[in-house]
Design an enzyme around this catalytic site. Structure first.
Site, short mmCIF file in Angstrom:
data_model
loop_
_atom_site.label_atom_id
_atom_site.label_comp_id
_atom_site.label_asym_id
_atom_site.label_seq_id
_atom_site.Cartn_x
_atom_site.Cartn_y
_atom_site.Cartn_z
N CYS A 26 0.84 -1.19 0.00
CA CYS A 26 0.00 0.00 0.00
C CYS A 26 0.88 1.24 0.00
CB CYS A 26 -0.97 0.00 1.18
SG CYS A 26 -0.38 0.84 2.64
N GLU A 27 0.46 2.21 -0.79
CA GLU A 27 1.29 3.40 -0.95
C GLU A 27 1.20 4.34 0.25
OE1 GLU A 27 -0.15 4.98 -4.64
OE2 GLU A 27 -1.58 6.32 -3.66
N HIS A 28 0.28 4.06 1.17
CA HIS A 28 0.14 4.95 2.33
C HIS A 28 1.05 4.55 3.48
CE1 HIS A 28 -3.99 5.29 0.37
NE2 HIS A 28 -3.34 6.40 0.09
N HIS A 29 1.29 3.25 3.64
CA HIS A 29 2.10 2.78 4.77
C HIS A 29 3.27 1.91 4.33
CE1 HIS A 29 -2.06 3.45 6.26
NE2 HIS A 29 -1.41 4.09 7.22
N HIS A 37 -5.42 -6.42 3.48
CA HIS A 37 -4.47 -5.32 3.65
C HIS A 37 -3.84 -5.39 5.03
CE1 HIS A 37 -5.51 -2.80 0.05
NE2 HIS A 37 -6.43 -3.75 0.02
N CYS A 75 -2.15 -3.25 6.41
CA CYS A 75 -2.28 -2.00 7.18
C CYS A 75 -3.58 -2.00 7.98
CB CYS A 75 -2.11 -0.74 6.34
SG CYS A 75 -3.09 -0.63 4.89
N GLN A 131 -5.36 -0.52 -3.95
CA GLN A 131 -6.05 -1.60 -4.65
C GLN A 131 -6.97 -1.04 -5.74
OE1 GLN A 131 -7.82 -4.61 -2.13
NE2 GLN A 131 -9.31 -5.18 -3.70
ZN LIG Z 1 -1.95 1.28 4.14
#
Ligand SMILES: [Zn+2]
Length: 212
Positions: free
Chosen positions: A100-103, A169, A171, A141
């Site tokens: 995931c590009e956020h975490h 996920h 995260c 996703q």
């Molecule tokens: Zn994430």
């Protein structure tokens, strides 16, 4: 051109012209890993961790190799000798590993990819490679679902593409709300699949068929 494909090609174009992204040296990447080990609270110079920055940098080359792959290269060969086959082609349960590009934490799942061919078909393993090319990047996703469908639409001539991703996920399961086993489903339809709800039902039925 749709927004997701546009952002992808814009990124590629940016890397090649205008303001290119400078790829750090291996030493710089390893130094960054040492910083993160310190940030986590450990000592990067202790014996078990001395080679870790090198291993992580090397692992990143594999985990994020999708940045160096293009749909055009992967889907370069079309087989036209299929005795006029023009019905749905579905490859389901393609396992993928993404981040995931956020975490920058993994999300792992299955992709189901279908299309209605117009002028021949592609090798079935190519669809799995295409999924990998987008999975092995920093992703969401939702974006990845659209990118896979749009890439097939753009490179092959089809009457429609359907993509469904089903993923867990990390995260969500190991940080944040810590809910294990929650699955996220995303779909994207083009052409026939987008225009005809019966085709969406057919796709979803085939994805589920034979499963308990
Ligand atoms: Zn994430």
């Amino acid at each position: 051109m749709d927004a997701a494909v546009k952002s992808l090609s814009a990124r590629t174009a940016e890397a090649g012209a205008g303001k290119p992204l400078r790829r750090p040296s291996r030493e710089e990447a390893e130094a960054a890993v040492r910083t993160l080990i310190l940030w986590a609270g450990d000592d990067p110079s202790r014996e078990g961790l001395t080679d870790t920055p090198m291993r992580v940098a090397k692992a990143y080359e594999q985990l994020f190799k999708g940045y160096r792959e293009t749909p055009e290269e992967i889907l370069d060969r079309v087989f036209e000798e299929v005795e006029g086959y023009s019905d749905i082609v579905l490859v389901r349960d393609i396992t993928f590993y993404s981040h995931c590009e956020h975490h920058m934490v993994p999300f792992i799942g299955k992709a189901h990819v279908a299309y209605y061919p117009t002028n021949g078909v592609v090798g079935l393993s190519k669809l799995a490679r295409l999924v990998d090319a987008f999975a092995r990047r920093l992703q969401t996703q939702e974006t990845m679902t659209v990118q896979i469908a749009q890439a097939i639409d753009r490179v092959l001539t089809t009457r429609g593409v359907a993509v469904m991703l089903d993923a867990e996920h990390f995260c969500m399961s190991i940080r944040g709300v810590q809910k294990q086993g929650a699955k996220t489903l995303t779909t994207h339809f083009t052409g026939l699949f987008r225009d005809d709800p019966a085709e969406q039902v057919r796709f979803l039925t085939l994805v589920q068929s034979g499963k308990a």
